[in-house]
Scaffold this active site. Structure first.
Site, PDB file in Angstrom:
ATOM      1  CB  SER A 198     -67.761  31.110  80.566  1.00 55.17           C
ATOM      2  OG  SER A 198     -67.694  32.460  80.956  1.00 55.17           O
ATOM      3  CG  ASN A 199     -71.406  35.030  82.321  1.00 50.54           C
ATOM      4  OD1 ASN A 199     -71.624  34.949  83.528  1.00 50.54           O
ATOM      5  ND2 ASN A 199     -70.415  35.751  81.822  1.00 50.54           N
ATOM      6  CG  HIS A 232     -71.011  45.786  82.110  1.00 51.18           C
ATOM      7  ND1 HIS A 232     -70.529  45.830  80.813  1.00 51.18           N
ATOM      8  CD2 HIS A 232     -70.266  46.665  82.817  1.00 51.18           C
ATOM      9  CE1 HIS A 232     -69.546  46.711  80.747  1.00 51.18           C
ATOM     10  NE2 HIS A 232     -69.375  47.234  81.950  1.00 51.18           N
ATOM     11  CB  ALA A 247     -68.128  37.365  91.008  1.00 51.19           C
TER      12      ALA A 247
HETATM   13  C1  GAR Z   1     -68.371  38.487  80.364  1.00 52.02           C
HETATM   14  O1  GAR Z   1     -67.374  38.914  81.240  1.00 52.02           O
HETATM   15  C2  GAR Z   1     -69.495  39.492  80.296  1.00 52.02           C
HETATM   16  O2  GAR Z   1     -69.752  40.117  81.526  1.00 52.02           O
HETATM   17  C3  GAR Z   1     -68.955  40.482  79.299  1.00 52.02           C
HETATM   18  O3  GAR Z   1     -68.354  39.687  78.312  1.00 52.02           O
HETATM   19  C4  GAR Z   1     -67.883  38.487  78.914  1.00 52.02           C
HETATM   20  C5  GAR Z   1     -68.421  37.326  78.142  1.00 52.02           C
HETATM   21  O4  GAR Z   1     -67.851  36.108  78.578  1.00 52.02           O
HETATM   22  N1  GAR Z   1     -69.978  41.326  78.782  1.00 52.02           N
HETATM   23  C6  GAR Z   1     -69.808  42.612  78.502  1.00 52.02           C
HETATM   24  O5  GAR Z   1     -68.759  43.202  78.618  1.00 52.02           O
HETATM   25  C7  GAR Z   1     -71.074  43.319  78.021  1.00 52.02           C
HETATM   26  N2  GAR Z   1     -70.927  44.740  78.087  1.00 52.02           N
HETATM   27  P1  GAR Z   1     -68.580  34.747  78.300  1.00 52.02           P
HETATM   28  O6  GAR Z   1     -68.828  34.700  76.793  1.00 52.02           O
HETATM   29  O7  GAR Z   1     -67.583  33.705  78.719  1.00 52.02           O
HETATM   30  O8  GAR Z   1     -69.836  34.719  79.089  1.00 52.02           O
END
Ligand code: GAR
Length: 232
Positions: free
Chosen positions: A22-23, A118, A182
């Site tokens: 999603s990021n 993070h 956020a």
């Molecule tokens: C996000 O919350 C990111 O900050 C975290 O994993 C998730 C990935 O979500 N990353 C960590 O914990 C790295 N240490 P996403 O795949 O939907 O972006």
């Protein structure tokens, strides 16, 4: 002079994911704006089945599944990754839920050109189970951090942070959702700053230009719980 001639070349970004992505989606959507200083030139996942990879493919983005299990060592995996990044003429690497530790030589090769998000206010709550850690510690404010990547996990120089309140009935899942919303705003702005050289890490020096402090009240403070008691 013609506007196109004075605009800086967009930085070519590779986004590395392992799962939902999603990021990565937030970065892709931000990068659609004509004046965004970076383009998402490649999405790489170390897990072929990552839902984020399918989404990126469906968007017509260049994607690559680099299954780490098929490589005999971390170095072999990273060697292949490095070749792909070079072939794609990548300027910046953005880790977005990329759950694979990288060796110091690889990280050092990308020093100042690789960033990560993070889901905590670093340096608190590094590693996994971030929201469980935050709830166990009883913090009233949590958030997310974008930082340059160093060999120390979640340890590099901080580029940008966003804070959210921790609410009384929060579970790790509800806190994660609030922080994630956020993250989706923070990551595109942080990447844009790096792409514009407004946040730079060269040698031992980190400079983050504070253009403005947005999103806080006049006292430049976020209170949780709100409101703070008046009168003492
Ligand atoms: C996000 O919350 C990111 O900050 C975290 O994993 C998730 C990935 O979500 N990353 C960590 O914990 C790295 N240490 P996403 O795949 O939907 O972006």
């Amino acid at each position: 002079m013609h506007r196109a001639m004075i605009q800086a070349r967009k930085k070519r970004v590779a986004v590395l994911i392992s799962g939902r992505g999603s990021n990565m989606q937030a970065l892709v959507e931000a990068a659609r704006a004509p004046d965004y200083p970076a383009e998402i030139a490649l999405v790489v996942s170390n897990r072929p089945e990552a839902p984020g990879l399918a989404w990126a493919k469906a968007q017509g983005l260049a994607t690559l599944a680099l299954n780490h299990k098929l490589y005999e060592s971390r170095e072999h995996f990273e060697g292949q990754l490095q070749s792909v990044l070079e072939l794609s003429r990548i300027d910046l690497v953005a880790l977005a839920g990329f759950l694979r530790l990288m060796t110091a030589p690889f990280v050092e090769r990308w020093q100042g050109r690789m960033i990560n998000i993070h889901p905590s206010l670093l340096p608190a709550f590094k590693g996994l189970h971030t929201h469980e850690q935050a709830l166990a510690a009883g913090v009233r404010i949590s958030g997310c951090t974008v930082h340059f990547v160093t060999p120390e996990m979640d340890g590099g120089p901080i580029i940008a942070q966003a804070a959210v309140p921790v609410l009384p009935d929060d579970t790790p899942e509800t806190l994660a959702d609030r922080v994630l919303a956020a993250e989706h705003k923070l990551y595109p702005t942080a990447l844009a700053r790096v792409a514009r050289d407004q946040a730079a890490w060269t040698g031992d020096v980190v400079s983050v230009q504070l253009v403005e402090n947005a999103g806080v009240n006049q006292e430049q403070a976020l209170f949780s719980p709100w409101p703070p008691r008046a009168g003492y």
